[in-house]
Design an enzyme around this catalytic site. Structure first.
Site, PDB file in Angstrom:
ATOM      1  N   LYS A 114       0.858  -1.188   0.000  1.00 55.53           N
ATOM      2  CA  LYS A 114       0.000   0.000   0.000  1.00 55.53           C
ATOM      3  C   LYS A 114       0.893   1.236   0.000  1.00 55.53           C
ATOM      4  O   LYS A 114       1.964   1.232   0.630  1.00 55.53           O
ATOM      5  CB  LYS A 114      -0.881  -0.060   1.259  1.00 55.53           C
ATOM      6  CG  LYS A 114      -1.946   1.003   1.362  1.00 55.53           C
ATOM      7  CD  LYS A 114      -2.814   0.722   2.580  1.00 55.53           C
ATOM      8  CE  LYS A 114      -3.901   1.759   2.779  1.00 55.53           C
ATOM      9  NZ  LYS A 114      -4.763   1.441   3.936  1.00 55.53           N
ATOM     10  N   SER A 116      -9.567   1.391   2.782  1.00 53.03           N
ATOM     11  CA  SER A 116      -8.730   2.202   1.916  1.00 53.03           C
ATOM     12  C   SER A 116      -7.694   1.379   1.140  1.00 53.03           C
ATOM     13  O   SER A 116      -7.163   1.865   0.154  1.00 53.03           O
ATOM     14  CB  SER A 116      -8.017   3.273   2.745  1.00 53.03           C
ATOM     15  OG  SER A 116      -7.205   2.673   3.734  1.00 53.03           O
ATOM     16  N   SER A 158      -9.569  -1.084   7.044  1.00 51.74           N
ATOM     17  CA  SER A 158      -9.039  -0.918   5.686  1.00 51.74           C
ATOM     18  C   SER A 158      -8.311  -2.114   5.084  1.00 51.74           C
ATOM     19  O   SER A 158      -7.971  -2.085   3.897  1.00 51.74           O
ATOM     20  CB  SER A 158      -8.113   0.294   5.638  1.00 51.74           C
ATOM     21  OG  SER A 158      -8.901   1.435   5.504  1.00 51.74           O
TER      22      SER A 158
HETATM   23  N1  GLN Z   1     -12.903   3.355   6.285  1.00 49.89           N
HETATM   24  C1  GLN Z   1     -12.317   3.713   7.530  1.00 49.89           C
HETATM   25  C2  GLN Z   1     -12.048   5.186   7.570  1.00 49.89           C
HETATM   26  O1  GLN Z   1     -12.315   5.827   6.626  1.00 49.89           O
HETATM   27  C3  GLN Z   1     -11.114   2.890   7.783  1.00 49.89           C
HETATM   28  C4  GLN Z   1      -9.836   3.500   7.424  1.00 49.89           C
HETATM   29  C5  GLN Z   1      -8.655   2.625   7.665  1.00 49.89           C
HETATM   30  O2  GLN Z   1      -8.750   1.539   8.239  1.00 49.89           O
HETATM   31  N2  GLN Z   1      -7.492   3.119   7.259  1.00 49.89           N
HETATM   32  O3  GLN Z   1     -11.599   5.709   8.540  1.00 49.89           O
END
Ligand code: GLN
Length: 490
Positions: A79, A154, A178
């Site tokens: 990532k 994400s 994420s």
């Molecule tokens: N979707 C969640 C957020 O927007 C999770 C983000 C993550 O785990 N980096 O905060």
């Protein structure tokens, strides 16, 4: 059978028996990226030279007959919030568009020292905020199961790449889901280990008390191999303990007869019908394997999401202070004084959700709000932690869906922002409590889209959830793993 499921073992076998050289294998992956990445948008940068050089080293080792290290010769993507020395690490934000870290994240350092093959950096939501991969500065990523849909986020570039076999595995980060949510949307395995088991050194922080790096792979066995290789105590991250309970791989195939699986009713509220049907079918599979289902009541769980957003915004506000155009990040050309310089640099370079969260963080931490919101959130965090401790006195692991729904369409606009944040409702509690959780495929919905099941364990009990996940995978693999006609055919 397990030999066939583990892609890592399969690749090692091909290399060791000289059915393919590592250079040929790497070229296959690079060709597939070349062919499919325009359609899928999984990669934002391809590191072909680096990959081929590492492959050469692997081939020399094979020639000499040396043993291969666990992640040696395995094509991987990272990532784009994981620091790679000399290679852009942008968090898919205009703010860090040209940022090249002068050091490696520890997890990449370990992989590199094992001659892992880095194919490139994967797309993500800007600064890891989001659940669709659509807030990336660079491109849109699509779900390989249905190109009109998102891969989740994400870590959506990672889930897309692994699902379409444009990488054998990926490392993502999980602050509120994420890793697990995109894994669920793309029909792969996503594993968020206990907070502090894999070093966060070199991970560009979103919320430091919640962030955790973890594997995304096509099988539970691979997730376990990767976890075992990376969960090493690291002096560079004071919160990193490594894997305190020893290797997980030896526990994978243990009999789960008598294992107690908790089913909290709160996790089942408001989930889509196809998803809940799959979860109940999964429960039947577990019962047939001898596990006992224990109904649980965890009313405090409902506070997880509101406090998550208080914590994530507060910590992001603090972490992002250095992105001011001077220490790090984009610099505006239009300013007449210093204040305007800061505000224009940020205004020009940050996306809407990032700005919204920084502003919320500022609000929550200002004056009396600090007591009212932030401190209260910390207290409730303790309560949630205790709720899990209590639950784990009654059961070994907890089962739920990973996400209340399956992959949504591109450009889907929820009624309001809260609805968008609701996708994280099942994943966030494990981050709040710092405990391990895994998402594995457990079926498909009426549109033939993958559905993910989540297993949650107590702190440092990764072996238990990997064991339960592995047993389920063994029992259902042929049914639940939909192959995709893209990427590399091994
Ligand atoms: N979707 C969640 C957020 O927007 C999770 C983000 C993550 O785990 N980096 O905060």
């Amino acid at each position: 059978m397990s030999e066939n499921i583990s892609k890592i073992k399969q690749i090692h076998k091909l290399l060791k028996t000289k059915q393919i050289s590592c250079k040929e294998l790497t070229s296959k992956y690079l060709d597939a990226i070349d062919k499919y990445n325009n359609t899928l948008g999984a990669y934002i940068k391809v590191t072909d030279e680096l990959a081929l050089n590492a492959a050469e080293k692997v081939d020399e080792k094979v020639k000499k007959g040396s043993e291969l290290l666990p992640l040696e010769g395995i094509p991987v993507t990272l990532k784009d919030n994981i620091s790679t020395n000399g290679i852009e690490t942008t968090c898919c934000s205009k703010m860090l568009e040209n940022y090249i870290p002068p050091f490696d994240a520890t997890c990449w350092d370990i992989i590199k020292s094992q001659n892992g093959i880095l194919l490139g950096k994967a797309n993500m939501d800007e600064f890891a905020m989001g659940c669709s991969c659509e807030t990336s500065r660079f491109c849109k990523t699509s779900n390989p199961h249905d190109l009109s849909r998102v891969p989740g986020g994400s870590s959506g570039g990672c889930s897309c790449a692994v699902s379409a076999n444009l990488a054998a595995y990926a490392l993502g980060s999980d602050t509120g889901g994420s890793i697990r949510q995109p894994a669920s949307f793309c029909g792969i395995v996503g594993f968020k280990p206990t907070y502090g088991s894999i070093s966060r050194y070199g991970l560009l922080a979103l919320a430091s008390s919640l962030d955790q790096i973890g594997p995304m792979a096509t099988s539970v066995e691979d997730a376990s191999i990767i976890y075992d290789a990376l969960s090493i105590k690291d002096e560079k991250d004071s919160t990193c303990f490594g894997n305190v309970n020893g290797p997980t791989q030896i526990h994978l195939n243990k009999d789960i007869n008598g294992m107690k699986i908790g089913l909290p009713k709160q996790y089942l509220e408001g989930i889509n019908k196809d998803v809940s049907d799959s979860i109940f079918k999964a429960i039947k599979v577990y019962e047939s394997l001898g596990a006992k289902i224990v109904p649980l009541d965890m009313p405090d769980i409902k506070y997880s999401l509101p406090i998550y957003y208080i914590l994530v915004c507060s910590e992001a506000f603090s972490n992002f202070a250095r992105l001011d155009g001077i220490r790090y990040g984009h610099r505006t050309n239009s300013y007449t004084n210093l204040e305007e310089f800061f505000s224009n640099s940020r205004e020009e370079a940050l996306g809407e959700d990032v700005k919204r969260r920084i502003l919320l963080g500022t609000y929550v931490l200002s004056g009396k709000n600090y007591e009212h919101y932030y401190k209260k959130a910390l207290k409730i965090r303790e309560t949630i932690f205790e709720t899990f401790e209590k639950a784990f006195k009654e059961c070994d692991i907890i089962l739920s869906s990973t996400v209340p729904q399956t992959a949504f369409l591109h450009n889907f606009k929820p009624e309001d922002q809260m609805e968008a944040y609701m996708t994280d409702i099942c994943t966030v509690p494990a981050n709040i409590a710092g405990i391990p959780a895994i998402s594995i495929p457990c079926g498909t919905d009426s549109n033939n889209l993958p559905i993910g099941m989540q297993l949650i364990g107590n702190s440092f009990c990764e072996s238990k959830i990997l064991n339960a996940a592995y047993k389920f995978e063994q029992a259902t693999f042929a049914k639940n793993h939909k192959s995709i006609n893209m990427g590399v055919n091994l």
